[in-house]
Design a protein around this motif. Sequence first.
Motif, PDB file in Angstrom:
ATOM      1  N   GLU A   1      -2.187   7.186  -9.853  1.00 44.13           N
ATOM      2  CA  GLU A   1      -1.720   6.844  -8.516  1.00 44.13           C
ATOM      3  C   GLU A   1      -0.892   5.566  -8.649  1.00 44.13           C
ATOM      4  O   GLU A   1      -1.321   4.590  -9.274  1.00 44.13           O
ATOM      5  CB  GLU A   1      -2.951   6.653  -7.621  1.00 44.13           C
ATOM      6  CG  GLU A   1      -2.682   6.687  -6.133  1.00 44.13           C
ATOM      7  CD  GLU A   1      -2.300   5.324  -5.627  1.00 44.13           C
ATOM      8  OE1 GLU A   1      -1.281   5.199  -4.923  1.00 44.13           O
ATOM      9  OE2 GLU A   1      -3.022   4.359  -5.966  1.00 44.13           O
ATOM     10  N   SER A   2       0.310   5.550  -8.067  1.00 43.37           N
ATOM     11  CA  SER A   2       1.269   4.489  -8.383  1.00 43.37           C
ATOM     12  C   SER A   2       0.812   3.097  -7.952  1.00 43.37           C
ATOM     13  O   SER A   2       1.057   2.114  -8.652  1.00 43.37           O
ATOM     14  CB  SER A   2       2.647   4.824  -7.784  1.00 43.37           C
ATOM     15  OG  SER A   2       2.620   4.772  -6.362  1.00 43.37           O
ATOM     16  N   ASN A   3       0.114   2.988  -6.814  1.00 44.37           N
ATOM     17  CA  ASN A   3      -0.314   1.651  -6.387  1.00 44.37           C
ATOM     18  C   ASN A   3      -1.399   1.090  -7.303  1.00 44.37           C
ATOM     19  O   ASN A   3      -1.441  -0.103  -7.578  1.00 44.37           O
ATOM     20  CB  ASN A   3      -0.811   1.657  -4.946  1.00 44.37           C
ATOM     21  CG  ASN A   3       0.300   1.979  -3.964  1.00 44.37           C
ATOM     22  OD1 ASN A   3       0.202   2.919  -3.192  1.00 44.37           O
ATOM     23  ND2 ASN A   3       1.389   1.243  -4.017  1.00 44.37           N
TER      24      ASN A   3
ATOM     25  N   SER B   1       0.801  -1.223   0.000  1.00 38.20           N
ATOM     26  CA  SER B   1       0.000   0.000   0.000  1.00 38.20           C
ATOM     27  C   SER B   1       0.833   1.272   0.000  1.00 38.20           C
ATOM     28  O   SER B   1       0.303   2.359  -0.117  1.00 38.20           O
ATOM     29  CB  SER B   1      -0.898   0.005   1.237  1.00 38.20           C
ATOM     30  OG  SER B   1      -0.099  -0.057   2.407  1.00 38.20           O
ATOM     31  N   VAL B   2       2.158   1.140   0.147  1.00 32.07           N
ATOM     32  CA  VAL B   2       2.966   2.364   0.165  1.00 32.07           C
ATOM     33  C   VAL B   2       3.349   2.723  -1.274  1.00 32.07           C
ATOM     34  O   VAL B   2       3.495   1.843  -2.123  1.00 32.07           O
ATOM     35  CB  VAL B   2       4.223   2.203   1.053  1.00 32.07           C
ATOM     36  CG1 VAL B   2       3.806   1.969   2.488  1.00 32.07           C
ATOM     37  CG2 VAL B   2       5.114   1.075   0.577  1.00 32.07           C
ATOM     38  N   PRO B   3       3.482   4.024  -1.559  1.00 32.59           N
ATOM     39  CA  PRO B   3       3.716   4.439  -2.945  1.00 32.59           C
ATOM     40  C   PRO B   3       5.003   3.851  -3.528  1.00 32.59           C
ATOM     41  O   PRO B   3       5.971   3.591  -2.806  1.00 32.59           O
ATOM     42  CB  PRO B   3       3.823   5.966  -2.846  1.00 32.59           C
ATOM     43  CG  PRO B   3       3.156   6.337  -1.567  1.00 32.59           C
ATOM     44  CD  PRO B   3       3.348   5.167  -0.647  1.00 32.59           C
ATOM     45  N   VAL B   4       4.971   3.662  -4.822  1.00 27.69           N
ATOM     46  CA  VAL B   4       6.145   3.222  -5.581  1.00 27.69           C
ATOM     47  C   VAL B   4       7.214   4.313  -5.462  1.00 27.69           C
ATOM     48  O   VAL B   4       6.878   5.498  -5.499  1.00 27.69           O
ATOM     49  CB  VAL B   4       5.724   3.021  -7.062  1.00 27.69           C
ATOM     50  CG1 VAL B   4       6.915   2.669  -7.931  1.00 27.69           C
ATOM     51  CG2 VAL B   4       4.624   1.968  -7.150  1.00 27.69           C
TER      52      VAL B   4
ATOM     53  N   HIS C   1       0.497   0.079 -10.671  1.00 31.92           N
ATOM     54  CA  HIS C   1       1.417  -1.062 -10.633  1.00 31.92           C
ATOM     55  C   HIS C   1       0.896  -2.202  -9.767  1.00 31.92           C
ATOM     56  O   HIS C   1       1.662  -3.102  -9.411  1.00 31.92           O
ATOM     57  CB  HIS C   1       2.785  -0.611 -10.118  1.00 31.92           C
ATOM     58  CG  HIS C   1       3.442   0.450 -10.939  1.00 31.92           C
ATOM     59  ND1 HIS C   1       3.869   0.225 -12.230  1.00 31.92           N
ATOM     60  CD2 HIS C   1       3.746   1.754 -10.672  1.00 31.92           C
ATOM     61  CE1 HIS C   1       4.421   1.340 -12.709  1.00 31.92           C
ATOM     62  NE2 HIS C   1       4.350   2.280 -11.786  1.00 31.92           N
TER      63      HIS C   1
END
Lengths: 395, 395
Positions: free
Chosen positions: B63-65, A44-47, B68
Amino acid sequence: MLVQKYKDMLSGKSVIRELSEFATARGQEIGYENVFDYSLGNPSVPVPQAFTDEMIHMLTDRESNALHGYSPSLGITGVREAVAASLEKRFGLPYRKEHIFMASGAAGALAHAFRLVTEPGDEILTFAPYFPEYGPYVNLTGAVLKVVPPDTESFQIHFGKFEEMLTGKVMAVLINTPNNPSGVAYSAATLRKLADLLREKSAEYGHTIYLISDEPYREIVFSGVEAPCVSAFYDDTIMCYSFSKSLSIPGERIGYVAVNPRCRDAETMVNMCGQISRGTGHNCPPSIIQLAVAKVLDQTADLSVYETNMEILYRELVDLGFTCVKPGGTFYIFPKALEEDARAFCRKALDYDLVLVPGDTFGAPGYFRMAYCIATEKVERSLKALRRFVEETYR
Amino acid sequence: MLVQKYKDMLSGKSVIRELSEFATARGQEIGYENVFDYSLGNPSVPVPQAFTDEMIHMLTDRESNALHGYSPSLGITGVREAVAASLEKRFGLPYRKEHIFMASGAAGALAHAFRLVTEPGDEILTFAPYFPEYGPYVNLTGAVLKVVPPDTESFQIHFGKFEEMLTGKVMAVLINTPNNPSGVAYSAATLRKLADLLREKSAEYGHTIYLISDEPYREIVFSGVEAPCVSAFYDDTIMCYSFSKSLSIPGERIGYVAVNPRCRDAETMVNMCGQISRGTGHNCPPSIIQLAVAKVLDQTADLSVYETNMEILYRELVDLGFTCVKPGGTFYIFPKALEEDARAFCRKALDYDLVLVPGDTFGAPGYFRMAYCIATEKVERSLKALRRFVEETYR
């Protein structure tokens, strides 16, 4: 005619998926922010921004055919070199590109590891509690997965039961540390004892028993915890790594097999992976993703939230009277349920919009898993529901 | 112990790879621009800008999550819907997302198709000339690939020999049209006759014989050529598609299985693919690539250069006295060698820095393949070398 074994699998319902579907449906009723969904192990944490920047940079600046062209079957050479250099620096073992096979996530890496060292009918041992997908992952290759019962005191290895099951039919032992679902990291003492036993039994049976080490949670280790490098303990180790959790990119399917440089057949094994992939139809992870991860090998997403969440939950669980081994890493915790039947326990928790997964799924009945890869704010809000659930149901 | 069958494969040298390595080494001596390397089927036209723009757009704005994150095991729902809608519009068959399974390129799609319909020991028939990777792709599943000899007049199907080989042990027939290496597209007459025979034999043997249609070259069809949709002819068709050639992104490993909506078990088969992938360790193509191709489904790279190159080569080859079926698509041509032993012919061509691949590799001895996915300017420069080679060696 359609192949029956795959058809039969369609009727098997995944408990985790059912719970996750419940959470989604319930979220539509009362707002998803009010459902305390601890069911899914989804990062759940951003890339890391560096990964995104690298992707954009390549898409903008590189010649498109070079960027999106075929990868060699073992992986892009420069990527394999970078992975080997990073592992050597990190773990002090003499990794070279010849020891690295780029794979489609840990699932892809494991599919190759199993096929390297087992023929149909051979056994692979793993230890409860364990990731339930290991069942189909192994059994669909024709090998047979057997599960050693848990040491519920520590969730280290139950060596008594392990030794009983470690017969001449066992060609590989599969471990996962830090562990899904227990959150526990195997100690140096555990790994040393495991390695000693594998060496002894390999000699006794006259064949190498390989150690397959599934390490997707390697980068999520909490402060003060010892989570030693498995390969340092046993030469015949096949490390299976995934960037899914460390970089929060599970959908991009990228990881690798790293055969221990001290393993006698290491280079042959990596070359064999390139042959195995012709049969599985895998044929290399995506080129652009290989190139991007190679640029951020020593970075991770900001994984600290998982430790924050763990500390909050662990404290509350202990305070509520749960028996619980403190996790050393991952984003899971695996307490003992407050009644013998963990499925009943988890069913009752749903009335409080708490979505917990019974340990039966992981080969450890009587326990339950919470995947706390969710916002800390939500973890905090869930405590009240957890307390009400416990006090109204079990006091 | 390491598994012998994969170890044994390491000693088998790929003729195409050896030739390609020769070309690279020779290029270092005399400059790669002077080596007329017709060995590799590697797309050479630029990736469509729309694909690159879409990738950058998503990396910048999403949003990155979410971008990906894990794909559902059958593929991202919206992507499957888009693929189905595109196929329905294009071919007039009622495709829905339930008929689509996203796969890692054609290799991934085929790996699923083979496992859907064959048990170990079952036979799959294909037609020479054929893509040599079909051998390991099929045989490593435990099924057995048998090759029907070519109809060298037309490179359509040799029905006489096909019928002899179409016994009750055959569970699937594998075709590739437009074809690598011949460049020929199967005509409607061929496909009709094939479908009739499969229906007749399915009824006779009391089991469905599935048609597995490998279609990576579907979008490379030359002007005036008829290349009909295979699925329109036979209900029990499993289409295996790859975007590698149409979008020039072979390294990104993206394609799909599309089960004919008229196939009785279509939806079950797609669901079974999700089970099969648990055993192969494949578990979905990369999320970002799925999302990007879904935005450019009805676009292709500028594929016209392949037709330009084909016309130049075909005219010259005929003028030089070669027997040659004119390609209807792809970027291959498959003329008859000027001596019986095509390997000797190709070896002699190397003296003129012409890198050609003998047809033996494709199950059609006496012929050779030229992969003309190279710059037109280089094709033109190669003609002089080709003429010198022929005149000095065979006049």
